[in-house]
Every structure is written in structure tokens, then in C-alpha cells.
Enzyme design. Structure first.
Site, PDB file in Angstrom:
ATOM      1  CD  GLU A   6      -0.407   5.186  -4.228  1.00 28.19           C
ATOM      2  OE1 GLU A   6       0.098   5.628  -2.948  1.00 28.19           O
ATOM      3  OE2 GLU A   6      -1.137   4.311  -4.543  1.00 28.19           O
TER       4      GLU A   6
ATOM      5  CG  ASP B  43      -8.667   4.047  -0.343  1.00 27.37           C
ATOM      6  OD1 ASP B  43      -8.315   2.819  -0.361  1.00 27.37           O
ATOM      7  OD2 ASP B  43      -7.842   5.098   0.183  1.00 27.37           O
TER       8      ASP B  43
ATOM      9  CG  ASP C  96      -1.958   1.061   1.320  1.00 27.08           C
ATOM     10  OD1 ASP C  96      -2.468   1.625   0.298  1.00 27.08           O
ATOM     11  OD2 ASP C  96      -2.603   1.284   2.257  1.00 27.08           O
TER      12      ASP C  96
HETATM   13  O1  MIG Z   1      -4.658   6.163   4.467  1.00 29.04           O
HETATM   14  O2  MIG Z   1      -4.071   1.189   5.622  1.00 29.04           O
HETATM   15  O3  MIG Z   1      -5.970   1.974  -0.103  1.00 29.04           O
HETATM   16  O4  MIG Z   1      -7.193  -0.301   1.375  1.00 29.04           O
HETATM   17  O5  MIG Z   1      -7.339  -0.030   4.271  1.00 29.04           O
HETATM   18  C1  MIG Z   1      -5.136   4.981   4.200  1.00 29.04           C
HETATM   19  C2  MIG Z   1      -5.385   1.588   5.606  1.00 29.04           C
HETATM   20  C3  MIG Z   1      -3.968   3.982   3.889  1.00 29.04           C
HETATM   21  C4  MIG Z   1      -5.392   2.817   1.977  1.00 29.04           C
HETATM   22  C5  MIG Z   1      -5.504   1.672   1.430  1.00 29.04           C
HETATM   23  C6  MIG Z   1      -6.834   0.981   2.095  1.00 29.04           C
HETATM   24  C7  MIG Z   1      -6.010   0.525   3.401  1.00 29.04           C
HETATM   25  C8  MIG Z   1      -5.670   2.092   4.262  1.00 29.04           C
HETATM   26  N1  MIG Z   1      -4.864   2.530   3.462  1.00 29.04           N
END
Ligand code: MIG
Length: 717
Positions: A319, A429, A316
């Protein structure tokens, strides 16, 4: 890396001296850039390429993006962005997938291999022009020819190489939530699936499993004896899938931080010091995934969790997302100080507010740090879109080193073309909005065209509160997507199947069981797409080239035999559908009781109550199904059922393999060739079994064009 001779149908033009992205595996023949076909090229601050579209041209592709399957009418900016509000006006999502196909009288594909910002203005500014703006002077342009959309996409998929292959268990249903906070909560979820007898293969661990959000740590207080816990959950039939974030917390004594500093594995600022940003764990450094050594170092960190029994991960914030940087925060705070005791006018107040709001993923920050590449420093902004891709690559390359023959589950949020060789993606998201169910439907085939076969959205929606019917309709769609995961954000309504009323729970259970029953088909079709450089989900245009079919954006072909027509409107008891040729409709309530209906070519209104999943079987095609089980490993495919719609002759090649190793790459898989031929008023069935020694029997339900059913049972030897 293995490279191949470039195909005759692919033209490569090199402009300037591009950074090697490794998006493409085939090197070789370059064409004269003074003679680029189709486009007018203009040198600006970067380059602008213009193509004049005819009114009939459809523009397919661009992977993870907003709007339709046909990209006309929009502006799309390839610059990986963490924006949790996917409203239709947004131009960038998490991926950068610069491949599209112009499908009209002229048919050709285009791939811009450039790792920073590229803008596609497709009939937005000027209705007839497709304008591509590349914000730099160094890039590779590929033009791919072919006689059909499908052929062009296949060329492209050969160019970029074989897709990542997940383990077979990853085709099961997966349950996620931000977050299941501790071991008890996870176990309660697992036990609920068992109690309610709902199949499920994996439960996700979001950031709260970590100690203070530090990668590769596990919070001992909430998950004591993690290794034992992983085993306990596995013994119950579930895998745990932890999240890994891109940012490494700055904290004295934390090994990942200390080693990264010592070895210079982090991205640096203009002074050469490790760049500081703030994101999940707080102040972080970003591993320099463009540096092969740093990549290997970070990748091997996954081993700790693997040694504790973990077999899959999701990457995650890569980017990379930035909540704020010191520099920009400082500016905003200064602004606030100045504003104190001043009588702000409205515009000044807006400016003050925006100084804080604008800290999140501020584009300026991306210009403030650097990667090391072949001894030189390269500004991050110039290769921004490669970051998440190389984080996933870090993991995949390490898996290869740790356990070369094992298939791990791996998918990422950010991606670039080429990342599909290392993992899948999820689409980030989204919201519990009907619009996002439809967006999911439209996006899937575009993702497939860019190589991302193992992909899917947060089923039910991540942000916001889902209602029972949206949950049901979304599940009825996602049951066909390779990644079938229900995930939702902190603070939103719970959306596990058993979080709903009994009637809804009952329907959701049937949908999930239907998924498991269809795994022989879904897995077989997925693997066929993977091995043949093809797509798994496609627009109707892949097989039907009449004008009406080519314009359909809310129906999909799933594998070779099925067409799906998802219902994406609230309170709808059905929907209008386009039937491109005679098809057999199976309205699935559960997979055991079946009734069929023949649909003639044309427009029709399809009724589908909440509990019904409409599935169309194409003419002269066969679909295979088994029984459901509590998990993929529980499925016993010794007896299968086949539903066939046969006018003359139908064939199907049923693929299977061990589901866990990479032996499929050595052609170690099993195929069963099934052929049904209509002879007078009977059907003759031929089965040729190549190595599937599990399969003993197939029960056929064969429908002819009049809707007459013939049942046959064939023993397989
Ligand atoms: O600021 O880890 O897209 O699936 O649950 C949010 C928490 C950070 C973004 C991800 C999402 C995840 C969430 N993350």
C-alpha cells in the site's frame, strides 16, 4: 505502450495537469471541461463533483470496497490502506478503484484518474447526492456512455486494456497459510493432499520462508537446497508460490539493500536520504516503483527465484503498509516519558495509548517521503495509490523480459485501475465471519467491472477461527472464483480441508473436485471475458433489466450460462432466491451424480443441505464439464459432458489454449462451437471444431422446459 483512439462514447476531461498514471491506454480526444455533463463542479481545496441521483439510480462499481453491489448509502475513500479489520464502517481497503456506473434513467460510467485521495459520498450525507471529493487540482475525469450497464462496463474495460492472464494451473485449488514454516511442513501438506486424494495445484510460502523476511532470499536452515525442493514438490504435482513484500530490509551486505542505496532506487525523505520505515523485516527502505529504472531493477530480482523453478508470486504490504516510522515512534516514546509519574486523567491516558496505536499506517508518514519522477521529486502522498500497482508492474515487466512467452502467476494486495493488466488481486485480511463470505460475494462483480478478473478472497477467512460449515459454504462459493485459495493467519485454527472432521473433509473434497470438473467452463468463460473486455462474474442486472433482478445482491452470474446463489448464513438449510427467468437447478453433491429441477420465474425457497452446491443453468444455455484430476495439468479433456437447458436453441463456444504461453494474444487458441436446436420433440446437435484435436466426444444431457431429459453422445472430429 500501445495507445488507441478513444471511443466516441467516452468523454475525457482534463483538469489541471495530472500525473500520468498509465491507468488508461486510449489517449486522444479531450472534451471541453467547461461543459461537463451530469455534474456540478466546484473548486474547493481540490474539486468537488456533485450529481443528483434519482431514487431509482443504482450505483455499481468501485471495485474493492465495503458494503453492497449498489454503493448507495456509503462513503468510500480511495486511499490504499492496510487495515486487517474489515468492519462495515471502514472506508478504505487495499485498492483504489475509482470507476462506477450510474444506472437509472440516465446511464453513464465515471472514472476519476487521480492517484491520491478521492472520496465518494454516495447518498450518505445527503440521500440524493453523489458527491466526489478529489483532494487535488490535477486529474482526468472520464464519462462513459452506453445504453446498458454492461455496455458501459465494456467501454471502460476497453479503455483500460486487456486484463492479465494467469497460467491455467492457477485455476486449480491453492492452499496457503501464514506460514508453512519449513520444507518438512510444506511437504506434509502436499502429501496430505495426495493421501486424501484432494486436487490441489499450489502451496504458498508466506514470509517465513525468507531469511529474516528479506525479499528474494530463502532461509537455508528451514529450506535447505531450495531449488531441489521446488523440483521435488513439482514432481509431486504442486507449485510453490512465495510471497514478496514491498519493504527492503536495511542490512549491510544484503545485495538488494546495497544496490538500491548505490543506485538511488529507494524513496527518499525531505533531506534526500533513503526513507526509513518499519514493516515486516524491521527497518526498511521502499523501492521507488515510480522510477522505471528502479522498477526494472526490482523486477529482475524475481529472476533468482524463477531460476530455482518458481512460477508464481504474491506481492504483499504494498500500500505500502508501515508499522511505524522513527519520527512518529520517537514522538510517542517522548509522550510516554512525559507521562511517567504523572497522574494522568482518562483523556490523557487515551491520548497516550493512541500515540502508539496510531503508529500503524499513520497517514502522516505518507507525506514524509518522495518519489523520483522525470527528474523531479514528488511527494508520496500525492501518488500513494500507484505504489502497489507499480510494484506489480515491476514484476510483470520483468517476467516479460525474463521469459516473454510464459504466463506467470502474479497477484497483489494493493492496486489501482490499470494494475489489472499486470496481475490479479486478492482481497486481503478478511475474517472467518459469515459477513465476509457475503462481502466476498458482493465484491466479486465490482472487481470484475474494474478489470480485476483474476481475483478472489482468502477462502475460509484469514483472521479468526473458521467452523466447518462456514468453511464448506465459503468453498461452495469460491469454487467459482478464478483465484480459489484457502489462506489463514498465524494463530488461527488450521483450515486445510483435512484439518476438519471426516464428514467435513468428505464434503470439501467433493467441492474441490467439482471445481476441477468445471474447469472447461470456468476457464473458457474467464478467457472469453478477458478477450472480449467483459466480466466473468456479474450482477443479475447485466442480463436482466427488470427492477426485481436489478436489486439482487446475493446471487451472481458466472460466465454466460450459470447463476449461483451462495448460502451465507449459519445453520441455514437453504435460502430464498430470485429466479429471473426459467432456470434449471443442479444441486451438486459431487459432479458425477446429477439430478435436476426446473425453477419457474419468481421468488422461491431453495433447500440446500450442507453437502449441496446449488448451480442454476440459464435457459438456452450450455455448461461443459470434464472429470476431476489431481491437478489442472492432470485434467484430460478428451471427453466432456454438457448439461443444457433448451427451450429453442442454445449455443456455446468452448475455448481452450495451451494454458502456459501468451499465444492466445496471437489468436492461437482452439474453439469448439456447440449448437443445440430443438426440432419437434428432438434436439439437433451441431459441433464445429476449430483446432481442438484433443476433444473426441461430448455426452449431452439436455433438459427441455418440462424437465424431460434427452441424452446424446456426439463424437467430435
Ligand atoms: O502483517 O505475510 O495480507 O495474507 O499472510 C501481515 C503475512 C502480513 C498480510 C497479508 C497476509 C499474509 C501476512 N501479511
Amino acid at each position: 505502450m500501445k495507445t488507441y483512439e478513444i471511443s466516441r462514447l467516452i468523454m475525457k476531461y482534463r483538469i489541471g495537469n495530472p500525473f500520468e498514471t498509465d491507468a488508461v491506454l486510449q489517449k486522444g480526444r479531450e472534451c471541453d471541461k467547461e461543459n461537463i455533463e451530469y455534474f456540478q463542479i466546484e473548486e474547493t481545496e481540490g474539486f468537488r463533483l456533485s450529481y443528483r441521483m434519482t431514487p431509482q439510480d443504482i450505483i455499481w462499481g468501485l471495485g474493492e470496497n465495503q458494503k453492497g453491489m449498489n454503493k448507495r448509502g456509503g462513503v468510500y475513500v480511495s486511499y490504499c490502506t492496510d487495515d486487517p479489520n474489515h468492519t462495515p464502517d471502514k472506508k478504505s481497503l487495499y485498492g483504489a478503484h475509482n470507476f462506477f456506473v450510474v444506472d437509472g434513467e440516465e446511464k453513464f460510467g465515471v472514472f476519476i484518474d487521480y492517484p491520491s485521495k478521492v472520496t465518494f459520498d454516495i447518498g450518505f450525507t445527503h440521500s440524493e447526492f453523489l458527491d466526489i471529493t478529489v483532494e487535488g487540482k490535477d486529474f482526468d475525469l472520464y464519462i462513459l456512455k452506453g445504453t446498458s450497464l454492461r455496455e458501459i462496463v465494456q467501454q471502460f474495460l476497453s479503455l483500460i486494456g486487456e486484463s492479465y492472464c494467469p497460467p491455467k494451473w492457477a485455476f486449480g485449488y491453492q492452499q496457503s497459510r501464514w506460514s508453512y514454516m519449513n520444507a518438512e511442513e510444506v511437504e506434509k501438506i502436499v502429501d496430505s493432499f495426495l493421501y486424501y486424494d484432494i486436487p490441489c495445484d499450489a502451496v504458498y510460502l508466506d514470509i517465513d520462508y525468507m531469511e529474516k523476511f528479506k525479499d528474494f532470499t530463502v532461509d537455508d536452515a528451514s529450506f535447505p537446497n531450495f531449488e531441489g525442493f521446488v523440483k521435488k514438490i513439482k514432481d509431486k504435482g504442486f507449485r510453490l508460490v512465495p510471497i514478496i513484500d514491498a519493504g527492503v530490509k536495511i542490512e549491510k551486505g544484503y545485495d538488494v539493500y546495497e544496490e538500491g542505496i548505490e543506485k538511488n532506487y529507494f524513496c527518499v525523505d525531505e533531506k534526500g536520504e533513503a526513507f526509513v520505515a518499519a514493516v515486516w523485516p524491521g527497518r526498511v527502505h521502499f523501492p521507488d516503483f515510480l522510477n522505471p529504472e528502479a522498477r526494472r531493477w526490482f523486477g529482475l530480482k524475481y529472476k533468482g527465484l524463477i531460476d530455482w523453478g518458481i512460477e508464481g508470486f504474491w506481492n504483499d504490504m504494498n500500500e505500502p503498509a508501515i508499522f511505524y516510522t522513527n519520527k512518529e515512534l520517537h514522538k510517542a516514546v517522548e509522550k510516554a516519558k512525559e507521562a511517567q509519574n504523572q497522574n494522568l486523567d482518562i483523556y490523557s491516558y487515551f491520548e497516550l495509548r493512541d500515540a502508539f496505536v496510531g503508529l500503524l499506517n499513520n497517514l502522516k508518514d505518507y507525506q514524509d517521503f518522495y518519489h523520483k519522477s522525470e527528474g523531479k521529486l514528488v511527494n508520496h502522498d500525492k501518488l500513494h495509490n500507484l505504489y502497489g500497482y507499480n510494484m506489480t508492474r515491476a514484476a510483470a515487466e520483468a517476467f516479460e523480459e525474463i521469459q516473454p512467452d510464459k504466463r506467470f502467476l502474479m497477484f497483489s494486495r494493493a492496486s489501482y485501475i490499470g494494475a489489472h493488466r499486470y496481475g490479479g488481486i486478492w482481497t486481503g485480511d478478511n475474517h472467518s465471519w459469515w459477513e465476509h463470505l457475503l462481502l466476498n460475494v458482493k465484491m466479486m462483480s465490482s472487481l470484475n467491472m474494474c478489470g480485476f478478473l483474476y481475483s478472489g478472497a482468502d477462502t475460509g477467512g484469514f483472521g479468526g477461527d473458521v467452523n466447518p460449515q462456514l468453511m464448506i459454504r465459503w468453498m461452495q462459493f469460491s469454487l467459482f472464483t478464478p483465484l480459489f485459495r484457502n489462506h489463514s493467519a498465524m494463530g488461527t485454527r488450521r483450515q486445510e480441508p483435512f484439518a476438519f472432521d471426516e464428514g467435513t473433509l468428505h464434503i470439501l473434497r467433493n467441492i474441490i473436485r467439482l471445481r476441477y470438473a468445471l474447469i472447461p467452463y470456468i476457464y473458457s468463460e474467464f478467457m472469453r471475458a478477458l478477450l472480449n473486455r467483459d466480466v466473468y462474474m456479474a450482477p443479475l442486472a447485466f442480463h436482466y433489466d427488470d427492477e426485481r433482478s436489478r436489486r439482487v445482491e446475493d446471487q451472481l452470474l458466472v460466465g454466460d450460462a450459470l447463476m449461483i446463489t451462495p448460502i451465507y448464513e449459519e445453520n441455514a438449510g437453504g435460502r430464498y432466491v430470485w429466479i429471473p427467468e426459467e432456470m434449471l437447478l443442479w444441486k451438486a453433491v459431487d459432479y458425477k451424480n446429477r439430478s435436476y429441477q426446473i425453477y419457474k420465474k419468481g421468488n422461491a425457497y431453495l433447500e440446500a443441505d450442507m453437502q449441496e452446491t446449488p448451480i442454476f443453468i440459464r435457459k438456452n444455455h450450455i455448461v461443459l464439464l470434464g472429470k476431476h484430476g489431481s491437478s489442472v495439468e492432470e485434467l484430460c479433456h478428451d471427453e466432456l459432458e454438457a448439461i443444457a437447458f433448451v427451450d429453442s436453441k442454445a449455443t456455446y463456444v468452448y475455448y481452450d489454449d495451451d494454458g502456459t504461453t501468451k499465444e492466445y494474444k496471437n489468436r492461437q487458441y482452439k474453439e469448439v462451437l456447440i449448437e443445440i436446436e430443438k426440432i419437434k420433440n428432438d434436439f439437433q446437435i451441431t459441433i464445429i471444431n476449430k483446432g481442438n484435436d484433443k476433444l473426441k466426444k461430448i455426452s449431452f444431457e439436455i433438459l427441455d422446459i418440462q424437465g424431460n431429459m434427452t441424452k446424446k453422445i456426439v463424437e467430435v472430429s
